[in-house]
Design a protein around this motif. Structure first.
Motif, PDB file in Angstrom:
ATOM      1  N   GLU A  73      11.182   6.018  -8.453  1.00  0.00           N
ATOM      2  CA  GLU A  73      11.504   5.969  -9.889  1.00  0.00           C
ATOM      3  C   GLU A  73      10.370   6.598 -10.702  1.00  0.00           C
ATOM      4  OE1 GLU A  73      12.395   1.911 -10.914  1.00  0.00           O
ATOM      5  OE2 GLU A  73      14.054   1.806  -9.484  1.00  0.00           O
ATOM      6  N   SER A  74       9.129   6.337 -10.298  1.00  0.00           N
ATOM      7  CA  SER A  74       7.980   6.925 -10.993  1.00  0.00           C
ATOM      8  C   SER A  74       7.954   8.433 -10.790  1.00  0.00           C
ATOM      9  CB  SER A  74       6.675   6.316 -10.475  1.00  0.00           C
ATOM     10  OG  SER A  74       6.643   4.933 -10.706  1.00  0.00           O
ATOM     11  N   ILE A  75       8.234   8.869  -9.567  1.00  0.00           N
ATOM     12  CA  ILE A  75       8.263  10.308  -9.278  1.00  0.00           C
ATOM     13  C   ILE A  75       9.381  10.978 -10.077  1.00  0.00           C
ATOM     14  CG2 ILE A  75       8.618  12.040  -7.466  1.00  0.00           C
ATOM     15  CD1 ILE A  75       7.357   9.964  -5.500  1.00  0.00           C
ATOM     16  N   ALA A  76      10.554  10.339 -10.132  1.00  0.00           N
ATOM     17  CA  ALA A  76      11.687  10.902 -10.879  1.00  0.00           C
ATOM     18  C   ALA A  76      11.347  11.054 -12.358  1.00  0.00           C
ATOM     19  CB  ALA A  76      12.924  10.013 -10.705  1.00  0.00           C
ATOM     20  N   GLU A  77      10.661  10.070 -12.898  1.00  0.00           N
ATOM     21  CA  GLU A  77      10.276  10.129 -14.307  1.00  0.00           C
ATOM     22  C   GLU A  77       9.377  11.334 -14.580  1.00  0.00           C
ATOM     23  OE1 GLU A  77       7.522   7.366 -17.074  1.00  0.00           O
ATOM     24  OE2 GLU A  77       9.183   6.325 -16.088  1.00  0.00           O
TER      25      GLU A  77
ATOM     26  N   ARG B 109       0.823  -1.209   0.000  1.00  0.00           N
ATOM     27  CA  ARG B 109       0.000   0.000   0.000  1.00  0.00           C
ATOM     28  C   ARG B 109       0.859   1.261   0.000  1.00  0.00           C
ATOM     29  NH1 ARG B 109      -5.605   0.924   2.135  1.00  0.00           N
ATOM     30  NH2 ARG B 109      -5.629  -1.192   1.402  1.00  0.00           N
ATOM     31  N   HIS B 110       1.984   1.226   0.706  1.00  0.00           N
ATOM     32  CA  HIS B 110       2.880   2.388   0.746  1.00  0.00           C
ATOM     33  C   HIS B 110       3.383   2.711  -0.670  1.00  0.00           C
ATOM     34  CE1 HIS B 110       5.809   5.228   2.215  1.00  0.00           C
ATOM     35  NE2 HIS B 110       6.797   4.518   1.700  1.00  0.00           N
TER      36      HIS B 110
ATOM     37  N   SER C 236       9.521   2.462  -1.227  1.00  0.00           N
ATOM     38  CA  SER C 236       9.782   3.890  -1.415  1.00  0.00           C
ATOM     39  C   SER C 236      10.726   4.118  -2.587  1.00  0.00           C
ATOM     40  CB  SER C 236      10.388   4.503  -0.148  1.00  0.00           C
ATOM     41  OG  SER C 236       9.454   4.539   0.887  1.00  0.00           O
ATOM     42  N   VAL C 237      11.816   3.366  -2.610  1.00  0.00           N
ATOM     43  CA  VAL C 237      12.809   3.539  -3.674  1.00  0.00           C
ATOM     44  C   VAL C 237      12.202   3.217  -5.037  1.00  0.00           C
ATOM     45  CG1 VAL C 237      14.986   2.626  -4.586  1.00  0.00           C
ATOM     46  CG2 VAL C 237      14.791   3.187  -2.164  1.00  0.00           C
TER      47      VAL C 237
ATOM     48  N   GLU D 252       3.132   5.866  -5.860  1.00  0.00           N
ATOM     49  CA  GLU D 252       2.935   5.822  -7.306  1.00  0.00           C
ATOM     50  C   GLU D 252       1.708   6.640  -7.727  1.00  0.00           C
ATOM     51  OE1 GLU D 252       3.080   1.612  -8.120  1.00  0.00           O
ATOM     52  OE2 GLU D 252       5.257   1.700  -8.419  1.00  0.00           O
ATOM     53  N   GLN D 253       0.682   6.647  -6.888  1.00  0.00           N
ATOM     54  CA  GLN D 253      -0.488   7.494  -7.161  1.00  0.00           C
ATOM     55  C   GLN D 253      -0.095   8.968  -7.099  1.00  0.00           C
ATOM     56  OE1 GLN D 253      -3.620   6.626  -8.232  1.00  0.00           O
ATOM     57  NE2 GLN D 253      -2.501   4.723  -8.504  1.00  0.00           N
TER      58      GLN D 253
END
Length: 194
Positions: free
Chosen positions: A133-137, A63-64, A128-129, A69-70
């Motif tokens: 990756e999604s946030i960095a993209e 869930r975290h 988290s890590v 990712e959301q």
């Protein structure tokens, strides 16, 4: 259409397994929960569990990762003319409840019990890590910045959220969204000495 239905079913199964893993871990303690127990509680076979998760710790931490990712998805949806850190602060604050999501003492205690196990904590960090990756993209799409900046900014956002959640569950009397917003504002200001 069939692919959409299949994906929704997969997401529902993953969510059911995650919820069962969390509930059983809180009720019994991590060491007293078997994959078979989680699968039974979710109404699937142990083999199905293994199609979704590599361990019960991964199921507990899912869930975290999903929330982060959301957050990346919602950041992607922000208008392009909104400055990056304003968009991040807005999305993170509202996604995590703004000024309304106060800590529930029993929930905070339950999450503390779950996260106290080394295998689960390791999975939370791994989640988290991976989500960063999604946030960095998305940061790269919004800014055109080099990969180093993308990863650094995403890691800072992930860390700010993790630290705010840890403070919130102790429990800090402030709403979670406000704590996260404060953490990101401090990052944006360059973490000045208080």
């Amino acid at each position: 259409m069939a692919d959409g239905l299949r994906e929704r079913k997969k997401a529902a199964t993953r969510e059911a397994l995650c919820r069962a893993a969390l509930r059983l871990t809180v009720e019994r303690g991590y060491e007293n929960v078997l994959v078979d127990d989680i699968a039974t509680a979710a109404g699937v076979s142990p083999r199905t569990f293994n199609n979704y998760f590599t361990s019960k710790a991964e199921a507990v931490a899912h869930r975290h990762r999903h929330h982060l990712e959301q957050l990346a998805r919602k950041l992607h949806e922000q208008p392009a003319d909104v400055p990056l850190w304003v968009a991040i602060a807005t999305v993170a604050t509202t996604y995590f409840g703004g000024d309304e999501h106060l800590p529930d003492p029993s929930w905070a205690e339950d999450i503390g019990v779950v996260a106290a196990h080394p295998a689960v904590y390791a999975e939370f960090l791994k989640a988290s890590v991976l989500a960063e990756e999604s946030i960095a993209e998305v940061i790269g799409e919004r800014t055109g910045a080099d990969p180093f900046y993308q990863r650094l900014a995403a890691a800072a956002v992930g860390t700010a959220i993790r630290v705010a959640i840890e403070e919130w569950r102790h429990p800090d009397p402030r709403p979670l969204g406000r704590l996260i917003g404060s953490a990101i504002e401090q990052l944006t200001a360059g973490l000045p000495t208080p």
